[in-house]
Design a protein around this motif. Structure first.
Motif, PDB file in Angstrom:
ATOM      1  N   GLU A  36      39.763  63.372  47.698  1.00 27.56           N
ATOM      2  CA  GLU A  36      39.838  61.910  47.764  1.00 27.56           C
ATOM      3  C   GLU A  36      38.816  61.284  46.815  1.00 27.56           C
TER       4      GLU A  36
ATOM      5  N   ARG B 128      44.741  61.854  55.751  1.00 26.35           N
ATOM      6  CA  ARG B 128      45.614  62.626  54.851  1.00 26.35           C
ATOM      7  C   ARG B 128      46.067  63.924  55.508  1.00 26.35           C
TER       8      ARG B 128
ATOM      9  N   GLU C 246      48.433  54.686  58.067  1.00 24.40           N
ATOM     10  CA  GLU C 246      48.638  54.322  56.655  1.00 24.40           C
ATOM     11  C   GLU C 246      47.982  52.982  56.323  1.00 24.40           C
TER      12      GLU C 246
ATOM     13  N   ARG D 282      44.329  53.649  56.138  1.00 23.14           N
ATOM     14  CA  ARG D 282      44.049  54.340  54.880  1.00 23.14           C
ATOM     15  C   ARG D 282      43.959  53.336  53.733  1.00 23.14           C
TER      16      ARG D 282
END
Length: 108
Positions: free
Chosen positions: A61, A81, A98, A101
């Motif tokens: 990341e 993830r 999501e 994120r």
């Protein structure tokens, strides 16, 4: 898992990430042998396979974002993830993984 040899190490070195330096930093922070197989190591328990996977994903990341460090946001992005229990807890708490994120990525 962070390997000293192999394609992963070569790919990371090609973009300027020194795995030896990463290992040294992890050992300085968490103790010698932290990336060794799990079990007692000089009086403590090392990271298991799941913990090592999250560390690897957090590094990925940071690379994706072109950051020069791994912070708590990178760890959270890695947990999302990876999926698994962390995402299950988020969903249980009615948090969209999501959307979280995206928010964490924007905040970093």
């Amino acid at each position: 898992m962070i390997r000293r040899n192999g394609l992963d190490a070569q790919a990371l070195e090609a973009i300027g990430i020194d795995l030896a330096a990463v290992r040294d930093k992890l050992e300085a922070t968490f103790g010698p042998g932290v990336l060794d197989e799990p079990g007692p190591v000089r009086g403590r328990v090392g990271f298991g396979p799941a913990g090592k996977k999250v560390l690897e994903l957090s590094l990925r990341e940071a690379i994706r974002r072109k950051d020069d460090h791994i912070g708590d946001g990178h760890l959270l992005l890695a947990l999302i993830r990876e999926g698994g229990p962390a995402v299950d807890v988020l969903r249980w708490a009615r948090i969209d993984p999501e959307a979280l994120r995206d928010e964490v990525d924007a905040a970093l």
